[in-house]
Design a protein around this motif. Structure first.
Motif, PDB file in Angstrom:
ATOM      1  N   ASP A 181     -35.044 -62.486 -22.984  1.00  0.00           N
ATOM      2  CA  ASP A 181     -35.767 -61.260 -23.367  1.00  0.00           C
ATOM      3  C   ASP A 181     -36.442 -60.629 -22.151  1.00  0.00           C
ATOM      4  OD1 ASP A 181     -35.001 -61.590 -25.974  1.00  0.00           O
ATOM      5  OD2 ASP A 181     -36.920 -62.399 -26.666  1.00  0.00           O
ATOM      6  N   THR A 182     -36.954 -61.467 -21.253  1.00  0.00           N
ATOM      7  CA  THR A 182     -37.596 -60.953 -20.045  1.00  0.00           C
ATOM      8  C   THR A 182     -36.580 -60.255 -19.148  1.00  0.00           C
ATOM      9  OG1 THR A 182     -39.314 -62.647 -20.104  1.00  0.00           O
ATOM     10  CG2 THR A 182     -38.922 -61.591 -17.986  1.00  0.00           C
ATOM     11  N   LEU A 183     -35.407 -60.837 -19.007  1.00  0.00           N
ATOM     12  CA  LEU A 183     -34.353 -60.196 -18.215  1.00  0.00           C
ATOM     13  C   LEU A 183     -33.964 -58.848 -18.821  1.00  0.00           C
ATOM     14  CD1 LEU A 183     -31.980 -63.143 -17.234  1.00  0.00           C
ATOM     15  CD2 LEU A 183     -33.292 -61.677 -15.678  1.00  0.00           C
ATOM     16  N   LYS A 184     -33.890 -58.777 -20.144  1.00  0.00           N
ATOM     17  CA  LYS A 184     -33.574 -57.511 -20.803  1.00  0.00           C
ATOM     18  C   LYS A 184     -34.649 -56.467 -20.506  1.00  0.00           C
ATOM     19  CE  LYS A 184     -31.054 -59.588 -24.680  1.00  0.00           C
ATOM     20  NZ  LYS A 184     -31.091 -59.891 -26.143  1.00  0.00           N
ATOM     21  N   LEU A 185     -35.920 -56.897 -20.552  1.00  0.00           N
ATOM     22  CA  LEU A 185     -37.012 -55.969 -20.254  1.00  0.00           C
ATOM     23  C   LEU A 185     -36.918 -55.456 -18.819  1.00  0.00           C
ATOM     24  CD1 LEU A 185     -39.977 -57.867 -21.962  1.00  0.00           C
ATOM     25  CD2 LEU A 185     -39.061 -55.648 -22.658  1.00  0.00           C
ATOM     26  N   MET A 186     -36.581 -56.343 -17.882  1.00  0.00           N
ATOM     27  CA  MET A 186     -36.444 -55.942 -16.481  1.00  0.00           C
ATOM     28  C   MET A 186     -35.297 -54.949 -16.311  1.00  0.00           C
ATOM     29  SD  MET A 186     -38.873 -57.289 -14.695  1.00  0.00           S
ATOM     30  CE  MET A 186     -38.311 -57.196 -12.991  1.00  0.00           C
ATOM     31  N   LYS A 187     -34.187 -55.196 -16.997  1.00  0.00           N
ATOM     32  CA  LYS A 187     -33.032 -54.315 -16.888  1.00  0.00           C
ATOM     33  C   LYS A 187     -33.310 -52.939 -17.479  1.00  0.00           C
ATOM     34  CE  LYS A 187     -29.486 -57.937 -16.802  1.00  0.00           C
ATOM     35  NZ  LYS A 187     -28.356 -58.572 -17.543  1.00  0.00           N
ATOM     36  N   GLN A 188     -34.190 -52.898 -18.482  1.00  0.00           N
ATOM     37  CA  GLN A 188     -34.530 -51.623 -19.117  1.00  0.00           C
ATOM     38  C   GLN A 188     -35.546 -50.818 -18.313  1.00  0.00           C
ATOM     39  OE1 GLN A 188     -35.931 -52.692 -23.021  1.00  0.00           O
ATOM     40  NE2 GLN A 188     -33.940 -53.462 -23.688  1.00  0.00           N
ATOM     41  N   THR A 189     -36.163 -51.457 -17.318  1.00  0.00           N
ATOM     42  CA  THR A 189     -37.207 -50.809 -16.527  1.00  0.00           C
ATOM     43  C   THR A 189     -36.606 -50.170 -15.285  1.00  0.00           C
ATOM     44  OG1 THR A 189     -38.819 -52.461 -17.261  1.00  0.00           O
ATOM     45  CG2 THR A 189     -39.390 -51.172 -15.294  1.00  0.00           C
ATOM     46  N   ASN A 190     -36.999 -48.934 -15.016  1.00  0.00           N
ATOM     47  CA  ASN A 190     -36.592 -48.270 -13.781  1.00  0.00           C
ATOM     48  C   ASN A 190     -37.446 -48.816 -12.638  1.00  0.00           C
ATOM     49  OD1 ASN A 190     -35.765 -46.601 -11.736  1.00  0.00           O
ATOM     50  ND2 ASN A 190     -36.655 -44.734 -12.587  1.00  0.00           N
ATOM     51  N   LEU A 191     -36.880 -49.736 -11.875  1.00  0.00           N
ATOM     52  CA  LEU A 191     -37.633 -50.422 -10.835  1.00  0.00           C
ATOM     53  C   LEU A 191     -37.706 -49.636  -9.527  1.00  0.00           C
ATOM     54  CD1 LEU A 191     -36.300 -54.074 -11.352  1.00  0.00           C
ATOM     55  CD2 LEU A 191     -38.470 -53.108 -12.121  1.00  0.00           C
ATOM     56  N   ARG A 192     -36.899 -48.605  -9.390  1.00  0.00           N
ATOM     57  CA  ARG A 192     -36.884 -47.864  -8.123  1.00  0.00           C
ATOM     58  C   ARG A 192     -38.260 -47.312  -7.736  1.00  0.00           C
ATOM     59  NH1 ARG A 192     -33.423 -45.716  -4.053  1.00  0.00           N
ATOM     60  NH2 ARG A 192     -31.900 -47.099  -4.987  1.00  0.00           N
ATOM     61  N   PRO A 193     -39.008 -46.650  -8.650  1.00  0.00           N
ATOM     62  CA  PRO A 193     -40.339 -46.161  -8.261  1.00  0.00           C
ATOM     63  C   PRO A 193     -41.284 -47.278  -7.838  1.00  0.00           C
ATOM     64  CG  PRO A 193     -39.625 -45.132 -10.310  1.00  0.00           C
ATOM     65  CD  PRO A 193     -38.664 -46.244 -10.029  1.00  0.00           C
ATOM     66  N   LEU A 194     -41.172 -48.461  -8.461  1.00  0.00           N
ATOM     67  CA  LEU A 194     -42.050 -49.578  -8.115  1.00  0.00           C
ATOM     68  C   LEU A 194     -41.780 -50.072  -6.708  1.00  0.00           C
ATOM     69  CD1 LEU A 194     -41.824 -49.707 -11.383  1.00  0.00           C
ATOM     70  CD2 LEU A 194     -42.669 -52.022 -11.089  1.00  0.00           C
ATOM     71  N   VAL A 195     -40.492 -50.310  -6.387  1.00  0.00           N
ATOM     72  CA  VAL A 195     -40.194 -50.846  -5.058  1.00  0.00           C
ATOM     73  C   VAL A 195     -40.435 -49.791  -3.977  1.00  0.00           C
ATOM     74  CG1 VAL A 195     -38.588 -52.575  -5.923  1.00  0.00           C
ATOM     75  CG2 VAL A 195     -37.712 -50.344  -5.232  1.00  0.00           C
ATOM     76  N   THR A 196     -40.278 -48.519  -4.331  1.00  0.00           N
ATOM     77  CA  THR A 196     -40.602 -47.450  -3.380  1.00  0.00           C
ATOM     78  C   THR A 196     -42.095 -47.450  -3.075  1.00  0.00           C
ATOM     79  OG1 THR A 196     -38.766 -46.073  -4.162  1.00  0.00           O
ATOM     80  CG2 THR A 196     -40.535 -44.964  -2.963  1.00  0.00           C
ATOM     81  N   ALA A 197     -42.902 -47.632  -4.122  1.00  0.00           N
ATOM     82  CA  ALA A 197     -44.357 -47.677  -3.933  1.00  0.00           C
ATOM     83  C   ALA A 197     -44.750 -48.876  -3.070  1.00  0.00           C
ATOM     84  CB  ALA A 197     -45.058 -47.749  -5.290  1.00  0.00           C
ATOM     85  N   ILE A 198     -44.098 -50.023  -3.283  1.00  0.00           N
ATOM     86  CA  ILE A 198     -44.374 -51.213  -2.457  1.00  0.00           C
ATOM     87  C   ILE A 198     -43.999 -50.943  -1.011  1.00  0.00           C
ATOM     88  CG2 ILE A 198     -43.740 -53.627  -2.055  1.00  0.00           C
ATOM     89  CD1 ILE A 198     -43.202 -53.820  -5.110  1.00  0.00           C
ATOM     90  N   HIS A 199     -42.840 -50.376  -0.809  1.00  0.00           N
ATOM     91  CA  HIS A 199     -42.328 -50.128   0.551  1.00  0.00           C
ATOM     92  C   HIS A 199     -43.207 -49.143   1.313  1.00  0.00           C
ATOM     93  CE1 HIS A 199     -39.627 -48.236   3.572  1.00  0.00           C
ATOM     94  NE2 HIS A 199     -39.167 -49.475   3.704  1.00  0.00           N
ATOM     95  N   ASP A 200     -43.697 -48.109   0.627  1.00  0.00           N
ATOM     96  CA  ASP A 200     -44.418 -47.023   1.298  1.00  0.00           C
ATOM     97  C   ASP A 200     -45.923 -47.267   1.410  1.00  0.00           C
ATOM     98  OD1 ASP A 200     -41.990 -45.775   1.464  1.00  0.00           O
ATOM     99  OD2 ASP A 200     -42.351 -44.364  -0.189  1.00  0.00           O
ATOM    100  N   ALA A 201     -46.451 -48.243   0.701  1.00  0.00           N
ATOM    101  CA  ALA A 201     -47.901 -48.468   0.708  1.00  0.00           C
ATOM    102  C   ALA A 201     -48.380 -48.970   2.064  1.00  0.00           C
ATOM    103  CB  ALA A 201     -48.271 -49.470  -0.382  1.00  0.00           C
ATOM    104  N   ASN A 202     -49.565 -48.504   2.458  1.00  0.00           N
ATOM    105  CA  ASN A 202     -50.165 -49.022   3.694  1.00  0.00           C
ATOM    106  C   ASN A 202     -50.485 -50.508   3.550  1.00  0.00           C
ATOM    107  OD1 ASN A 202     -50.048 -46.521   4.900  1.00  0.00           O
ATOM    108  ND2 ASN A 202     -52.192 -46.006   4.495  1.00  0.00           N
TER     109      ASN A 202
END
Length: 251
Positions: A94-115
């Motif tokens: 169920d957790t994997l399904k939740l991860m697959k349903q989530t658009n992770l691109r904005p999250l990893v972009t925020a991690i990458h760009d944060a000071n």
């Protein structure tokens, strides 16, 4: 027929939003019977009319009939010994399904760009997940600053800016001290990522980004108020997020 079997039978009728609502309902079957339609609809982020439409997709006349079915399902399940390995497999899937349903691109972009990226976990299991996140990202030359306790979180909130990013990992999402801190986070316009079980909680409702995991409490003790929470699905979220980051920002 169990509720899970019913959902599988009519899965072709269900949207992703339907599945999200049903996931919350399934994890909270024990309390659904004591709530009215408005309380349940708020709990699963829909409306009473939305609950009725959902129930009809499962071949019920309305949500009241579905709620009665859930109540009977809970009573029947009390007589069935739980299969704890099966519970673990279901929670992980169920957790994997939740991860697959989530658009992770904005999250990893925020991690990458944060000071600066800070990670705060409210309890023992949450701190383990925070340490796993920090360890993984350190290997990818993206240091995450671990916040060891609430005292240090207050220190960080004095200096954190909207150009930074904060992870907050919480089992309930309703920690009193944490809820107070959220006001300061919002005032400073600091983006933050909440990681919680799939539920309606204060932390996730106001977060910039949300990650959820599936968790089933184990009934090990008969002592009232005793909880046994296990965190394998939470650590799966931490690992999956890092792997998505690697796929997005390949060296």
């Amino acid at each position: 027929m169990r509720t899970e079997e019913l959902i599988n039978k009519y899965s072709d009728r269900l949207t992703e939003n339907d599945m999200d609502a049903l996931s919350i309902i399934l994890k909270n079957k024990n309390i659904i019977g004591s709530l009215n339609s408005k309380e349940i609809s708020d709990f699963v982020y829909t409306s009473p009319a939305g609950l009725t439409r959902l129930a009809k997709k499962l071949n019920f006349n309305g949500f009241t009939e579905f709620k009665y079915f859930l109540k009977n399902d809970v009573e029947k399940s009390k007589d069935i010994a739980p299969n704890h390995m099966e519970i673990l497999v279901n929670d992980m899937n169920d957790t994997l399904k939740l991860m697959k349903q989530t658009n992770l691109r904005p999250l990893v972009t925020a991690i990458h760009d944060a000071n600066r990226v800070y990670v705060y976990g409210t309890g023992w299991g949450e701190k383990r997940a925070a340490e796993l996140l920090a360890r993984n990202f350190l290997a990818y030359d993206k240091p995450l600053f671990l916040i060891p306790s609430y005292t240090e979180l207050l220190w960080v909130l004095n200096d954190i800016t909207e150009n930074d990013l904060l992870f907050i990992i919480s089992f309930s999402g309703e920690n009193k001290n944490l809820v107070k801190s959220l006001k300061k986070i919002r005032l400073k316009n600091v983006p933050y990522i909440s990681i919680t079980p799939l539920s309606n909680n204060t932390l996730s409702s106001s977060a910039t980004y949300n990650l959820y995991y599936s968790n089933t409490n184990l009934n090990i003790s008969d002592v009232p108020g005793t909880e046994y929470n296990y965190f394998s699905p939470l650590e799966l979220v931490a690992d999956a997020l890092f792997r998505y980051y690697m796929d997005t920002y390949s060296k």
